[in-house]
Design a protein around this motif. Structure first.
Motif, short mmCIF file in Angstrom:
data_model
loop_
_atom_site.label_atom_id
_atom_site.label_comp_id
_atom_site.label_asym_id
_atom_site.label_seq_id
_atom_site.Cartn_x
_atom_site.Cartn_y
_atom_site.Cartn_z
N PHE A 83 0.81 -1.21 0.00
CA PHE A 83 0.00 0.00 0.00
C PHE A 83 0.85 1.27 0.00
O PHE A 83 0.33 2.37 0.21
N GLY A 84 2.13 1.14 -0.28
CA GLY A 84 3.03 2.29 -0.22
C GLY A 84 3.51 2.80 -1.56
O GLY A 84 4.31 3.74 -1.60
N ASN A 85 3.03 2.20 -2.68
CA ASN A 85 3.45 2.66 -4.00
C ASN A 85 4.96 2.56 -4.20
O ASN A 85 5.54 3.35 -4.93
N ARG A 86 5.60 1.57 -3.54
CA ARG A 86 7.05 1.55 -3.62
C ARG A 86 7.60 0.17 -3.29
O ARG A 86 6.94 -0.67 -2.69
N VAL A 87 8.85 -0.02 -3.72
CA VAL A 87 9.70 -1.13 -3.27
C VAL A 87 10.84 -0.49 -2.49
O VAL A 87 11.52 0.41 -2.98
N SER A 88 11.05 -0.96 -1.26
CA SER A 88 12.10 -0.41 -0.42
C SER A 88 13.31 -1.33 -0.42
O SER A 88 13.20 -2.54 -0.61
N ALA A 89 14.48 -0.74 -0.19
CA ALA A 89 15.74 -1.48 -0.16
C ALA A 89 16.44 -1.23 1.15
O ALA A 89 16.38 -0.12 1.72
N PHE A 90 17.12 -2.27 1.63
CA PHE A 90 17.90 -2.20 2.86
C PHE A 90 19.22 -2.92 2.65
O PHE A 90 19.25 -4.05 2.15
N ASP A 91 20.31 -2.30 3.06
CA ASP A 91 21.58 -3.01 3.12
C ASP A 91 21.54 -3.97 4.30
O ASP A 91 21.11 -3.61 5.40
N ILE A 92 22.01 -5.21 4.08
CA ILE A 92 22.07 -6.21 5.14
C ILE A 92 23.48 -6.24 5.69
O ILE A 92 24.43 -6.52 4.96
N ALA A 93 23.62 -5.96 6.99
CA ALA A 93 24.93 -6.02 7.65
C ALA A 93 25.32 -7.46 7.93
O ALA A 93 24.49 -8.37 7.86
N ALA A 94 26.57 -7.66 8.29
CA ALA A 94 27.06 -9.02 8.55
C ALA A 94 26.29 -9.71 9.67
O ALA A 94 26.13 -10.93 9.66
N ASP A 95 25.80 -8.93 10.64
CA ASP A 95 25.06 -9.51 11.76
C ASP A 95 23.57 -9.66 11.48
O ASP A 95 22.80 -10.04 12.36
N GLY A 96 23.13 -9.34 10.25
CA GLY A 96 21.73 -9.46 9.88
C GLY A 96 20.91 -8.22 10.12
O GLY A 96 19.73 -8.18 9.73
N SER A 97 21.47 -7.21 10.76
CA SER A 97 20.74 -5.96 10.94
C SER A 97 20.64 -5.23 9.59
O SER A 97 21.39 -5.54 8.64
N LEU A 98 19.73 -4.28 9.52
CA LEU A 98 19.46 -3.58 8.27
C LEU A 98 19.86 -2.12 8.38
O LEU A 98 19.70 -1.48 9.43
N GLY A 99 20.34 -1.58 7.26
CA GLY A 99 20.60 -0.15 7.18
C GLY A 99 19.30 0.62 7.00
O GLY A 99 18.20 0.04 6.99
N PRO A 100 19.38 1.94 6.84
CA PRO A 100 18.18 2.75 6.67
C PRO A 100 17.40 2.36 5.40
O PRO A 100 17.99 1.91 4.42
N ARG A 101 16.09 2.57 5.45
CA ARG A 101 15.25 2.30 4.29
C ARG A 101 15.61 3.24 3.15
O ARG A 101 15.83 4.44 3.35
#
Length: 298
Positions: free
Chosen positions: A167-185
């Motif tokens: 419902f957001g009219n978008r595809v978002s991307a996140f960088d995946i860190a080595a520990d599995g955490s995500l960078g900013p949207r």
């Protein structure tokens, strides 16, 4: 746009979702038949792989080969062990405000799981939702927030997580860190603005593309099921639509697979209404041949 010949792979289903190409077969779920299936590329040799009474959704595999499946209505992830039995892998109930749905599993066995965020089938107003990470030991961590119905997701070969926001009219991307955490949207593809209101009657018609399930190809483009417009679109980063397939009915998920990776499988049904779909056997899996093969995960 290409002129694609649409083929019917399988008919007589209730509502298929989450297609995956795995070990030479197409795997998928049927929400209202409550089962995980696999089938040969040509639609023959249909097998029941698991029974999930609380409604199956997203599929993935751990590095050791065990199947993971989202169980929507009890907010769990189940794991199919080597003897075929299902055990609880993770309990998501404390972490979601709506039904958990699609997911993608990375090479370390970490599952990134979306959820509705609100009661869609009752027609409630849209509420944004978190994205969860489930580690191989079953622990659950919120890794992103304020997403507009995080849904179909892929992980690129260079480690970028792409998430459809239906419902957001978008595809978002996140960088995946080595520990599995995500960078900013980040915006990977933006088709329009966010809805001007949260009621479905206003928000849904504002969707230029209403991205549901998706699959990645070897040129870095996404095939995305456009849940409101009866089509699957091939999109490059930035949001340009390069190609589309119209299978003649609603389409809610897609995935590349087949023996050479160039068969685009599509989960098709007249609509996504729970009551209508659970009372009928009108869903189909259809396919077309495309020129660029699959890539990434799933």
């Amino acid at each position: 746009m290409s002129d694609h010949a649409v083929r019917t792979v399988l008919s007589g289903m209730s509502y298929t979702e989450c297609p995956r190409w795995h070990q030479g077969r197409l795997w998928f779920v049927d929400f209202y038949l409550h089962q995980v299936y696999s089938v040969a590329e040509d639609g023959s040799d249909l097998r029941v792989e698991a029974d999930v009474p609380a409604q199956p959704s997203g599929l993935g595999w751990l590095p050791g080969g065990d199947l993971l499946v989202v169980s929507m209505k009890d907010a769990k992830i189940l794991r199919r062990t080597g003897d075929g039995s299902l055990v609880e892998h993770a309990d998501l109930a404390r972490h979601v405000a709506g039904l958990p749905n699609d997911m993608v599993v990375d090479g370390q066995g970490r599952a990134y799981v979306g959820n509705f965020g609100f009661d869609l089938m009752s027609g409630d107003d849209i509420e944004t939702a978190p994205l969860l990470r489930v580690d191989p030991d079953g622990s659950v961590t919120k890794v992103a927030d304020d997403l507009w119905f995080p849904n179909g997701s892929v992980i690129t070969d260079d480690g970028l997580l792409l998430v459809d926001e239906t419902f957001g009219n978008r595809v978002s991307a996140f960088d995946i860190a080595a520990d599995g955490s995500l960078g900013p949207r980040m915006d990977w593809a933006k088709f329009g603005e966010l809805p001007t209101a949260r009621d479905l009657a206003t928000a849904v018609p504002q969707g230029v593309v209403v991205p549901d399930g998706c699959g990645l190809d070897a040129e870095g483009c996404l095939w995305i099921a456009d849940a409101s417009h009866g089509r699957v679109v091939r999109v490059r980063e930035g949001g340009e639509i390069l190609d589309e397939v119209r299978p003649g009915t609603g389409v809610f998920a897609c995935m590349l697979g087949g023996s050479d990776g160039t068969t685009l499988f599509m989960s098709c049904a007249p609509d996504f209404d729970e009551h209508a779909r659970s009372a009928a056997r009108e869903a189909q899996i259809k396919s077309v041949t495309v020129s660029v093969p699959r890539a990434g995960r799933p």
